[in-house]
Each structure stands twice: as structure tokens, then as C-alpha cells.
Design a protein around this motif. Sequence first.
Motif, PDB file in Angstrom:
ATOM      1  N   PRO A  32       7.690   1.457   8.475  1.00  0.00           N
ATOM      2  CA  PRO A  32       6.886   0.646   7.778  1.00  0.00           C
ATOM      3  C   PRO A  32       7.662  -0.470   7.256  1.00  0.00           C
ATOM      4  O   PRO A  32       9.139  -0.430   7.346  1.00  0.00           O
ATOM      5  CB  PRO A  32       6.933   1.494   6.607  1.00  0.00           C
ATOM      6  N   SER A  33       7.160  -1.602   6.938  1.00  0.00           N
ATOM      7  CA  SER A  33       7.696  -2.780   6.468  1.00  0.00           C
ATOM      8  C   SER A  33       6.779  -3.537   5.397  1.00  0.00           C
ATOM      9  O   SER A  33       5.796  -3.329   5.332  1.00  0.00           O
ATOM     10  CB  SER A  33       8.028  -3.863   7.801  1.00  0.00           C
ATOM     11  N   ASN A  89       3.795  -5.098   6.280  1.00  0.00           N
ATOM     12  CA  ASN A  89       3.909  -5.147   7.755  1.00  0.00           C
ATOM     13  C   ASN A  89       4.141  -6.417   8.269  1.00  0.00           C
ATOM     14  O   ASN A  89       3.703  -6.862   9.508  1.00  0.00           O
ATOM     15  CB  ASN A  89       2.335  -4.614   8.253  1.00  0.00           C
ATOM     16  N   GLN A 132      13.793  -6.630   0.855  1.00  0.00           N
ATOM     17  CA  GLN A 132      13.063  -5.654   1.111  1.00  0.00           C
ATOM     18  C   GLN A 132      12.778  -5.615   2.755  1.00  0.00           C
ATOM     19  O   GLN A 132      12.289  -4.629   3.432  1.00  0.00           O
ATOM     20  CB  GLN A 132      11.558  -5.722   0.573  1.00  0.00           C
ATOM     21  N   ARG A 143       3.332   9.270  10.589  1.00  0.00           N
ATOM     22  CA  ARG A 143       3.594   8.743   9.183  1.00  0.00           C
ATOM     23  C   ARG A 143       2.556   7.629   9.135  1.00  0.00           C
ATOM     24  O   ARG A 143       2.588   6.557  10.029  1.00  0.00           O
ATOM     25  CB  ARG A 143       4.969   8.423   8.865  1.00  0.00           C
ATOM     26  N   THR A 193       1.506   4.825   5.582  1.00  0.00           N
ATOM     27  CA  THR A 193       1.204   4.647   4.071  1.00  0.00           C
ATOM     28  C   THR A 193      -0.023   5.167   3.601  1.00  0.00           C
ATOM     29  O   THR A 193      -0.636   4.396   4.084  1.00  0.00           O
ATOM     30  CB  THR A 193       1.598   3.114   3.778  1.00  0.00           C
ATOM     31  N   ARG A 203      -2.335   5.041   0.262  1.00  0.00           N
ATOM     32  CA  ARG A 203      -2.371   4.430  -1.179  1.00  0.00           C
ATOM     33  C   ARG A 203      -3.521   5.091  -1.873  1.00  0.00           C
ATOM     34  O   ARG A 203      -3.780   4.868  -2.887  1.00  0.00           O
ATOM     35  CB  ARG A 203      -2.933   2.911  -0.650  1.00  0.00           C
ATOM     36  N   ARG A 224      -0.232  -1.825  -5.430  1.00  0.00           N
ATOM     37  CA  ARG A 224      -0.083  -3.241  -5.342  1.00  0.00           C
ATOM     38  C   ARG A 224      -1.430  -3.609  -4.880  1.00  0.00           C
ATOM     39  O   ARG A 224      -2.100  -3.089  -4.028  1.00  0.00           O
ATOM     40  CB  ARG A 224       0.841  -3.595  -4.164  1.00  0.00           C
ATOM     41  N   PHE A 284      -3.668  -5.827  -2.782  1.00  0.00           N
ATOM     42  CA  PHE A 284      -3.855  -6.734  -1.784  1.00  0.00           C
ATOM     43  C   PHE A 284      -4.910  -7.710  -1.582  1.00  0.00           C
ATOM     44  O   PHE A 284      -4.887  -8.689  -0.757  1.00  0.00           O
ATOM     45  CB  PHE A 284      -3.719  -5.801  -0.337  1.00  0.00           C
ATOM     46  N   PRO A 312       4.963   3.069  -0.870  1.00  0.00           N
ATOM     47  CA  PRO A 312       5.747   2.343  -1.707  1.00  0.00           C
ATOM     48  C   PRO A 312       4.977   1.599  -2.921  1.00  0.00           C
ATOM     49  O   PRO A 312       3.738   1.412  -2.712  1.00  0.00           O
ATOM     50  CB  PRO A 312       6.598   1.318  -0.805  1.00  0.00           C
ATOM     51  N   THR A 370       6.328  -1.161  -5.169  1.00  0.00           N
ATOM     52  CA  THR A 370       7.530  -1.946  -5.456  1.00  0.00           C
ATOM     53  C   THR A 370       7.279  -3.246  -6.196  1.00  0.00           C
ATOM     54  O   THR A 370       8.388  -3.818  -6.324  1.00  0.00           O
ATOM     55  CB  THR A 370       8.215  -2.311  -4.001  1.00  0.00           C
ATOM     56  N   SER A 412      -2.300   0.624  10.471  1.00  0.00           N
ATOM     57  CA  SER A 412      -1.725  -0.897  10.739  1.00  0.00           C
ATOM     58  C   SER A 412      -1.184  -1.076  12.068  1.00  0.00           C
ATOM     59  O   SER A 412      -0.678  -0.121  12.597  1.00  0.00           O
ATOM     60  CB  SER A 412      -0.502  -1.073   9.589  1.00  0.00           C
ATOM     61  N   ARG A 452       0.923  -2.812  15.407  1.00  0.00           N
ATOM     62  CA  ARG A 452       2.460  -3.117  15.658  1.00  0.00           C
ATOM     63  C   ARG A 452       2.261  -4.191  16.786  1.00  0.00           C
ATOM     64  O   ARG A 452       1.418  -4.194  17.584  1.00  0.00           O
ATOM     65  CB  ARG A 452       3.274  -2.068  15.883  1.00  0.00           C
TER      66      ARG A 452
END
Length: 335
Positions: A17-18, A21, A53, A115, A117, A119, A213, A215, A279, A281, A321, A323
Motif C-alpha cells: 500500500p502507498s 497509491n 508517508q 491484502r 485497504t 474502507r 478520508r 476522496f 489507514p 492518517t 487498486s 499497480r
Amino acid sequence: MEQQEWAQVVGAATRAPSIHNTQPWRFTATADQLEVFFDPHRALPVLDPTARQQVISCGIAVEFAVVALAAAGSLSEVELQPDADDPDHLATIRVIGPILATDEDRALAAAIEERHTVRDPFQSRPVPTELLDRLQAEAGAFGTWFKPVTREEEEVATVFLITRAEEMEQGDPAYLAELESWVRTDPAAVDGVPIGAVPSGDPHARPSNWTIRDFVVGTRASGGAAPAGDPDAPPPAVERPTVVLMGTDGDDRHAWLQAGRALGRVLLHATATGVAASPLTQALDWPATRTRLRSRLSLVGHPQMLLRMGYPQESSGRAVSGRRPVDEVLTVTSG
Ligand SMILES: Cc1cc2nc3c(=O)[nH]c(=O)nc-3n(C[C@H](O)[C@H](O)[C@H](O)COP(=O)(O)O)c2cc1C
């Protein structure tokens, strides 16, 4: 290691995860070494001007590579910041010999693919204390503390600061423009946050203290009231996710990489036991709220990650998501 083997390891690393993304990394490999670099071209100057981050995100990728190597039978060691003259050279991962992969190595590697994320609201079932203890030990191995937010006054302060930070963000045109540039409507997008991965409702309308969050604030139809629904229907269950705070004594790239590696392990162990996370954050994005979180919770050191955890509902049907392809981020040389 052959080129093909490195491609598999880097493919696993990029599942990390980033933040937004952004996938702020690039890799070079030689026969027995993988170098991990921060890619400043993918920076988030508004949200993350120090790249904290994003470096955490790269730390997760480092750990995912280590896990993938172990499952493929290669023991490795990690050197952080190997080049004092190049701060963007974040890590060297050196293969130091063959190992017999354990069941746990294989389970963690399988968790890299599983895995995501999550939400959406979790089931009401709490995350078991034994698992939280295990995750705390995993994080501790990287000099990173892992603290479930359980006391009422801690929860109240954390919720307040997340909500406050989210409000500040929603009022900041530069933040919104940057966020919008990383939200994707094309399901085939190779980076950014797919709109279909995010619950479409207004996070403030959700029966939860914990504001995720937002988005899509810019694209949601404004002004209209929420659909009325059945007036006799019972109110939706209030969400009570487990929320944990992770942090480090230091607050430099080394600490951020360690926090990322710890988070990588935490997420894979959680996934392997059926627990998902997202997350949360916002309160850590801004120095003002991050510092206040530190003082209100009497934290020793620096908060690096706030994570919502729980058992996902049976089928969320959310978009996954994307990549970037491995050959965009990996260069293999014979040197
Ligand atoms: C350091 C960091 C901070 C993040 N902060 C948030 C956040 O505040 N809210 C959120 O919904 N997702 C957050 N994410 C999750 C990313 O949006 C997510 O990892 C990315 O979109 C890729 O999706 P995936 O995790 O499902 O692979 C964060 C991820 C990282 C690594």
C-alpha cells in the motif's frame, strides 16, 4: 537471481500500500542485491512535503520484498540508507543464502496478494487481543510501537483530531487539487485510488466516530439530501473498529522506513488471519494535529500511522487498486 525471479519479487514489493497509491519507488537489481529508491517524481508536495508517508510506503515495499524472497527460499538482509550521499537510496536488500521456506513464510507471501485497504464498515466482531499482542511484537522488532487506542479519553482526542484534520483538508484547495489528481475513474488505471475502491457515501454521514478520508468530496452531488429510505428501518449499527496507533522514537527517514517495515509485517499477519485494515492518517498529515495527538495521548516519540482494523463484511465488491507494471519500476543489470 535471474531477471525473472527479481521481477516476481518486485511484483510482490509493488503490491505494498502507498499513500494515494502513488507507488513512490523504483528498484535496481544485480545478481544478489535489490536496491530500493524513493522516486521524487511521484511526490505529494501538499499532503506530504517531507515525504514521510511516502517513505513509510517504500518501507512497506522493502518488507514485502523480504517476505517474497523468504517464501521463494532466499534469506535476505536489509541495509537502510546504504549511501550517505544519496538520501533517496532507501535500502539495499541482499540475498545471503538459501533457506527452507516455512508455512508462515508462505502464508505471509500469500497475504501480499490478498491484502487490500478496506474502507467499508467491518463486522462488529472485535479483533482478538492475542492477535493485537502478536502484531505489537512484530512491530516492536522494527523499533516501532503499536498501541491500540482503547481508553475513552484517548479515543475522544484521536477522533477529534482526525475530524479536525479532515475539515482542514476539505477547506484547502491545494490539498483537494492534489487529491483529485490521484483519484482514478478508469478501472484499468495503474496507479492512484480507484473511485470504486472508496465508499461513495459522505464519510460524515456514516454511523461511526472514525471519519475515513473523503476522496470524492469534489465529485459528490452537493446540496441534495440523502435518500430518505425506510423510516421504520432500524438505525444502522454504529461502527466500533479497532484503531491502532504506530510510532517511532525518531522522526527521520530511517524511522519512517522502520515504521513502514513494521506496518508491512502487521498488515500481512493481520491479512493472514482474516483481518483487514485501512489507514486513517488525516491527523498525521499536518504538524499541528500530529503534535497535538502526541501531547493529548502523552506519546513518547512520534506517531507514524493510524490504522482501522477489523473483519471485513463477506463481499464488499470494491474495485482493486492498480499497480504499474514491474518493467516500469525495475532495472536489472549484470553488475
Ligand atoms: C502511509 C499511508 C497512508 C495512507 N493513508 C490513507 C488514508 O488516510 N485513508 C485511506 O483511506 N487510505 C490511506 N492509505 C491507503 C492507500 O490509499 C492505499 O494503500 C492505496 O490506495 C493502494 O490500495 P491498496 O492498499 O488496496 O492496495 C494510506 C496508505 C499508506 C501507505
